[in-house]
Design an enzyme around this catalytic site. Structure first.
Site, PDB file in Angstrom:
ATOM      1  N   ASN A  34      48.446  26.064 116.135  1.00 37.82           N
ATOM      2  CA  ASN A  34      47.315  25.810 115.235  1.00 37.82           C
ATOM      3  C   ASN A  34      46.022  25.681 116.040  1.00 37.82           C
ATOM      4  OD1 ASN A  34      49.753  25.136 113.713  1.00 37.82           O
ATOM      5  ND2 ASN A  34      48.356  24.454 112.131  1.00 37.82           N
ATOM      6  N   TYR A  68      52.682  38.773 107.414  1.00 41.49           N
ATOM      7  CA  TYR A  68      51.731  38.530 108.510  1.00 41.49           C
ATOM      8  C   TYR A  68      52.472  38.347 109.829  1.00 41.49           C
ATOM      9  CZ  TYR A  68      48.768  35.894 111.688  1.00 41.49           C
ATOM     10  OH  TYR A  68      48.121  35.451 112.803  1.00 41.49           O
TER      11      TYR A  68
END
Length: 321
Positions: free
Chosen positions: A163, A134
């Site tokens: 995040n 990824y």
């Protein structure tokens, strides 16, 4: 055009663009997105990013690109999907921009390109050493963008998120496979999960659990609008500008669980579990470049407020909107 604009981050950015007066068209194949997450005043095309050339034309000023596969674990077990979707799809999209003379581009990148850095906070100059397909696929797209800017006059900004969490009104996280800590922890007071796992409690951090940089999704959206402005003729992105996005403050796993307890009033049992392979102890962003070049300053930095917005969204979703 907003590719992946029916997904979590894409829908919030599309809503901000509409509110700012932009004419927005969302392109999304709905493989992980939701049709009802597309803003009411945005156009919608159900389709793959690989086919963007069919839908783009010279009337478009810019493309903001969110369409990608994004599960780290899945990228390890099925890397072909990530190379085809993330790299192949982005290459087709960049070629569509060339074909139709669209020269402004904002790319949804990720802090996963840095892998497990030795120094924190992490700057854009830190070595890129992704530890999974990824992150590697996103880094490859960044390389593609750099070369297209140099050769074809593209003006682009890549935004490397840390995040992302929280919600923006009716736009929030709805993943079939949930891997993010805040929505997972909120499943306990929501009654769909019994407890939260603490993966590793012996890290060299203040409370032994991993520390991460959480950024509110609405602050993230603000950064995208500033990035879009930076790709204009008088903007700062004369080539390929890369900016980290984060609060610059770390919160531990225990901090997040405590915030969920405070916001929801639920005890939220937590149990210790072995470390997960490849989890760095600390990942915190240095976002000075976004501040200095884009003028971006996050304002929704309270962890409890981030959790509260996510909790409101989850409860509204359970009510059926």
């Amino acid at each position: 055009m907003v590719t992946g604009g029916a997904g979590y981050v894409g829908s919030v950015v599309a809503a901000h663009l509409v509110a700012a007066g932009h004419d927005v068209v969302v392109l999304d194949d709905l493989s992980t997105g939701h049709r009802d997450a597309v803003p009411d005043k945005a156009g919608f095309i159900e389709g793959r990013v690989q086919d963007a050339a069919r839908h783009l034309d010279a009337s478009f000023d810019a493309v903001l690109h969110f369409a990608a596969s994004s599960l780290v674990g899945e990228s390890v077990t099925d890397p072909a999907k990530y190379w085809h979707n993330n790299v192949g799809g982005s290459l087709a999209l960049l070629d569509a921009l060339r074909t139709h003379g669209v020269t402004r581009f904002v790319f949804s990148s990720t802090a996963a390109v840095y892998g497990a850095p030795e120094v924190s906070p992490i700057t854009e100059d830190a070595p890129c050493a992704p530890t999974n397909p990824y992150g590697a696929s996103k880094l490859t797209v960044d390389h593609l963008i750099t070369s297209y800017c140099a050769a074809y006059g593209l003006r682009a900004v890549s935004l490397r998120y840390f995040n992302v969490a929280g919600a923006y009104g009716r736009y929030g996280e709805r993943h079939a496979t949930e891997t993010h800590l805040i929505p997972l922890a909120l499943q306990v007071p929501n009654g769909t999960r019994g407890s939260v796992a603490l993966y590793g409690t012996d890290y060299p951090t203040p409370d032994g659990t991993c520390v991460r940089d959480y950024i509110h999704v609405a602050d993230l959206a603000d950064a995208h609008l500033l990035a879009l402005a930076a790709t204009g003729e008088d903007g700062a992105a004369t080539g390929h500008l890369i900016c980290n996005l984060g609060n610059g403050t770390g919160f531990s796993v225990r901090d997040v669980v405590d915030a969920v307890r405070t916001v929801t009033g639920c005890a939220v049992p937590a149990h210790e579990a072995p470390r997960r392979a490849g989890d760095p102890p600390v990942l915190v962003a240095a976002a000075d470049r976004a501040r200095d070049v884009l003028g971006w300053r996050p304002t929704r930095t309270s962890l409890e407020n981030i959790v509260a917005d996510a909790w409101s969204f989850l409860r509204d979703g359970e009510a059926g909107w």
